[in-house]
Write a protein that holds these residues in place. Structure first.
Motif, PDB file in Angstrom:
ATOM      1  N   ARG A   2       0.846  -1.191   0.000  1.00 33.29           N
ATOM      2  CA  ARG A   2       0.000   0.000   0.000  1.00 33.29           C
ATOM      3  C   ARG A   2       0.885   1.247   0.000  1.00 33.29           C
ATOM      4  NH1 ARG A   2      -1.933   0.888   6.157  1.00 33.29           N
ATOM      5  NH2 ARG A   2      -0.048   0.075   7.079  1.00 33.29           N
ATOM      6  N   PRO A   3       0.460   2.262  -0.729  1.00 30.40           N
ATOM      7  CA  PRO A   3       1.276   3.474  -0.804  1.00 30.40           C
ATOM      8  C   PRO A   3       0.946   4.456   0.315  1.00 30.40           C
ATOM      9  CG  PRO A   3      -0.508   3.613  -2.376  1.00 30.40           C
ATOM     10  CD  PRO A   3      -0.621   2.269  -1.714  1.00 30.40           C
ATOM     11  N   ILE A   4       1.956   5.163   0.742  1.00 33.62           N
ATOM     12  CA  ILE A   4       1.787   6.350   1.578  1.00 33.62           C
ATOM     13  C   ILE A   4       2.622   7.444   0.932  1.00 33.62           C
ATOM     14  CG2 ILE A   4       1.381   5.043   3.704  1.00 33.62           C
ATOM     15  CD1 ILE A   4       4.209   5.917   4.611  1.00 33.62           C
ATOM     16  N   PHE A   5       2.239   8.672   1.177  1.00 33.95           N
ATOM     17  CA  PHE A   5       2.989   9.814   0.686  1.00 33.95           C
ATOM     18  C   PHE A   5       3.505  10.582   1.891  1.00 33.95           C
ATOM     19  CE2 PHE A   5       0.150   8.649  -2.656  1.00 33.95           C
ATOM     20  CZ  PHE A   5       0.856   8.888  -3.819  1.00 33.95           C
ATOM     21  N   VAL A   6       4.773  10.946   1.858  1.00 32.47           N
ATOM     22  CA  VAL A   6       5.370  11.674   2.972  1.00 32.47           C
ATOM     23  C   VAL A   6       6.000  12.952   2.430  1.00 32.47           C
ATOM     24  CG1 VAL A   6       6.982  11.589   4.899  1.00 32.47           C
ATOM     25  CG2 VAL A   6       5.844   9.487   4.142  1.00 32.47           C
ATOM     26  N   MET A   7       5.551  14.068   2.971  1.00 31.65           N
ATOM     27  CA  MET A   7       6.160  15.355   2.650  1.00 31.65           C
ATOM     28  C   MET A   7       7.293  15.573   3.656  1.00 31.65           C
ATOM     29  SD  MET A   7       2.613  17.377   1.927  1.00 31.65           S
ATOM     30  CE  MET A   7       3.375  18.850   1.279  1.00 31.65           C
ATOM     31  N   TYR A  39       7.131  22.316   2.330  1.00 33.66           N
ATOM     32  CA  TYR A  39       7.969  21.122   2.385  1.00 33.66           C
ATOM     33  C   TYR A  39       8.855  21.072   1.145  1.00 33.66           C
ATOM     34  CZ  TYR A  39       5.300  19.628   6.387  1.00 33.66           C
ATOM     35  OH  TYR A  39       4.735  19.565   7.628  1.00 33.66           O
ATOM     36  N   ASP A  40       9.980  20.378   1.256  1.00 33.76           N
ATOM     37  CA  ASP A  40      10.981  20.342   0.195  1.00 33.76           C
ATOM     38  C   ASP A  40      10.872  19.132  -0.717  1.00 33.76           C
ATOM     39  OD1 ASP A  40      12.480  22.705   1.152  1.00 33.76           O
ATOM     40  OD2 ASP A  40      12.840  21.420   2.895  1.00 33.76           O
ATOM     41  N   LEU A  41      10.396  18.009  -0.176  1.00 32.31           N
ATOM     42  CA  LEU A  41      10.327  16.767  -0.938  1.00 32.31           C
ATOM     43  C   LEU A  41       8.970  16.103  -0.743  1.00 32.31           C
ATOM     44  CD1 LEU A  41      13.776  15.230   0.094  1.00 32.31           C
ATOM     45  CD2 LEU A  41      13.265  16.451  -2.026  1.00 32.31           C
ATOM     46  N   LEU A  42       8.534  15.388  -1.762  1.00 33.78           N
ATOM     47  CA  LEU A  42       7.356  14.527  -1.670  1.00 33.78           C
ATOM     48  C   LEU A  42       7.834  13.130  -2.017  1.00 33.78           C
ATOM     49  CD1 LEU A  42       4.295  14.037  -1.378  1.00 33.78           C
ATOM     50  CD2 LEU A  42       4.100  14.549  -3.817  1.00 33.78           C
ATOM     51  N   VAL A  43       7.615  12.200  -1.091  1.00 37.00           N
ATOM     52  CA  VAL A  43       8.120  10.844  -1.253  1.00 37.00           C
ATOM     53  C   VAL A  43       6.952   9.869  -1.284  1.00 37.00           C
ATOM     54  CG1 VAL A  43       9.696   9.096  -0.335  1.00 37.00           C
ATOM     55  CG2 VAL A  43      10.151  11.524   0.092  1.00 37.00           C
ATOM     56  N   PRO A  65      19.709  12.132   8.291  1.00 32.00           N
ATOM     57  CA  PRO A  65      20.357  13.432   8.460  1.00 32.00           C
ATOM     58  C   PRO A  65      19.775  14.462   7.493  1.00 32.00           C
ATOM     59  CG  PRO A  65      21.986  11.674   8.340  1.00 32.00           C
ATOM     60  CD  PRO A  65      20.670  11.059   7.994  1.00 32.00           C
ATOM     61  N   GLY A  66      19.463  15.636   7.993  1.00 34.07           N
ATOM     62  CA  GLY A  66      18.929  16.709   7.166  1.00 34.07           C
ATOM     63  C   GLY A  66      17.418  16.811   7.169  1.00 34.07           C
ATOM     64  N   VAL A  67      16.721  15.807   7.691  1.00 32.78           N
ATOM     65  CA  VAL A  67      15.263  15.851   7.773  1.00 32.78           C
ATOM     66  C   VAL A  67      14.872  16.580   9.048  1.00 32.78           C
ATOM     67  CG1 VAL A  67      13.151  14.485   8.021  1.00 32.78           C
ATOM     68  CG2 VAL A  67      14.928  13.757   6.426  1.00 32.78           C
ATOM     69  N   THR A  68      14.039  17.617   8.915  1.00 36.45           N
ATOM     70  CA  THR A  68      13.623  18.382  10.092  1.00 36.45           C
ATOM     71  C   THR A  68      12.145  18.204  10.438  1.00 36.45           C
ATOM     72  OG1 THR A  68      13.160  20.369   8.792  1.00 36.45           O
ATOM     73  CG2 THR A  68      15.396  20.148   9.709  1.00 36.45           C
ATOM     74  N   ASP A  69      11.334  17.756   9.465  1.00 38.34           N
ATOM     75  CA  ASP A  69       9.897  17.600   9.712  1.00 38.34           C
ATOM     76  C   ASP A  69       9.311  16.723   8.613  1.00 38.34           C
ATOM     77  OD1 ASP A  69       7.399  17.977  10.900  1.00 38.34           O
ATOM     78  OD2 ASP A  69       7.044  19.900   9.928  1.00 38.34           O
ATOM     79  N   THR A  70       8.221  16.042   8.946  1.00 36.24           N
ATOM     80  CA  THR A  70       7.498  15.256   7.946  1.00 36.24           C
ATOM     81  C   THR A  70       6.000  15.458   8.122  1.00 36.24           C
ATOM     82  OG1 THR A  70       7.406  13.279   9.356  1.00 36.24           O
ATOM     83  CG2 THR A  70       9.265  13.449   7.809  1.00 36.24           C
ATOM     84  N   PHE A  71       5.267  15.207   7.041  1.00 36.27           N
ATOM     85  CA  PHE A  71       3.810  15.228   7.043  1.00 36.27           C
ATOM     86  C   PHE A  71       3.373  14.035   6.211  1.00 36.27           C
ATOM     87  CE2 PHE A  71      -0.324  16.410   5.327  1.00 36.27           C
ATOM     88  CZ  PHE A  71      -0.986  16.857   6.466  1.00 36.27           C
ATOM     89  N   THR A  72       2.670  13.099   6.820  1.00 37.89           N
ATOM     90  CA  THR A  72       2.337  11.843   6.170  1.00 37.89           C
ATOM     91  C   THR A  72       0.888  11.815   5.724  1.00 37.89           C
ATOM     92  OG1 THR A  72       3.962  10.716   7.557  1.00 37.89           O
ATOM     93  CG2 THR A  72       2.330   9.333   6.454  1.00 37.89           C
ATOM     94  N   LEU A  73       0.676  11.363   4.483  1.00 39.38           N
ATOM     95  CA  LEU A  73      -0.664  11.167   3.939  1.00 39.38           C
ATOM     96  C   LEU A  73      -0.877   9.676   3.739  1.00 39.38           C
ATOM     97  CD1 LEU A  73      -0.434  13.954   1.249  1.00 39.38           C
ATOM     98  CD2 LEU A  73      -1.767  14.054   3.340  1.00 39.38           C
ATOM     99  N   ILE A  74      -1.895   9.147   4.405  1.00 34.64           N
ATOM    100  CA  ILE A  74      -2.254   7.746   4.245  1.00 34.64           C
ATOM    101  C   ILE A  74      -3.301   7.668   3.133  1.00 34.64           C
ATOM    102  CG2 ILE A  74      -3.226   5.724   5.389  1.00 34.64           C
ATOM    103  CD1 ILE A  74      -0.560   6.625   6.592  1.00 34.64           C
ATOM    104  N   THR A  75      -3.121   6.748   2.214  1.00 36.70           N
ATOM    105  CA  THR A  75      -4.050   6.631   1.087  1.00 36.70           C
ATOM    106  C   THR A  75      -5.033   5.497   1.323  1.00 36.70           C
ATOM    107  OG1 THR A  75      -2.547   5.176  -0.100  1.00 36.70           O
ATOM    108  CG2 THR A  75      -2.337   7.536  -0.522  1.00 36.70           C
ATOM    109  N   PHE A  76      -6.176   5.580   0.660  1.00 39.07           N
ATOM    110  CA  PHE A  76      -7.211   4.560   0.795  1.00 39.07           C
ATOM    111  C   PHE A  76      -7.391   3.777  -0.487  1.00 39.07           C
ATOM    112  CE2 PHE A  76      -8.506   7.973   3.752  1.00 39.07           C
ATOM    113  CZ  PHE A  76      -8.362   7.260   4.936  1.00 39.07           C
ATOM    114  N   LYS A  77      -7.649   4.446  -1.592  1.00 38.79           N
ATOM    115  CA  LYS A  77      -7.960   3.778  -2.848  1.00 38.79           C
ATOM    116  C   LYS A  77      -7.347   4.568  -3.999  1.00 38.79           C
ATOM    117  CE  LYS A  77     -11.926   2.596  -5.795  1.00 38.79           C
ATOM    118  NZ  LYS A  77     -11.340   1.443  -6.384  1.00 38.79           N
ATOM    119  N   ALA A  78      -6.731   3.845  -4.912  1.00 39.44           N
ATOM    120  CA  ALA A  78      -6.242   4.472  -6.131  1.00 39.44           C
ATOM    121  C   ALA A  78      -7.318   4.336  -7.204  1.00 39.44           C
ATOM    122  CB  ALA A  78      -4.954   3.802  -6.586  1.00 39.44           C
TER     123      ALA A  78
END
Length: 80
Positions: A2-7, A39-43, A65-78
């Motif tokens: 299952r995918p998650i997206f992390v900013m 945010y700088d990256l979307l993973v 190293p270098g990561v200062t904060d994250t914001f996680t998005l949990i997905t349900f359905k593609a």
């Protein structure tokens, strides 16, 4: 799987280093994008169905190293 997206917010000037480290060290990271804004990256990460996203983010991503904060998005359905 299952995918998650992390900013990811990075230390100043470290976004490309963090992106390179993610690509090399985090096998669950399938796509890594640089972004503008707060945010700088979307993973995009694929986790096993029984994996705990909270443990994954706090133990594998926030400790890089270098990561200062994250914001996680949990997905349900593609849809596509």
């Amino acid at each position: 799987m299952r995918p998650i997206f992390v900013m990811v917010k990075c230390s100043l000037g470290k976004a490309y280093e963090v992106a390179d480290r993610l690509a090399q060290e985090v096998e669950q990271a399938s796509e890594i994008y640089s972004t503008s804004g707060q945010y700088d990256l979307l993973v995009k990460c694929y986790l096993e169905d029984d994996a705990d996203p909270g443990h994954f983010v706090t133990e594998r991503l926030q400790t890089l190293p270098g990561v200062t904060d994250t914001f996680t998005l949990i997905t349900f359905k593609a849809f596509r």
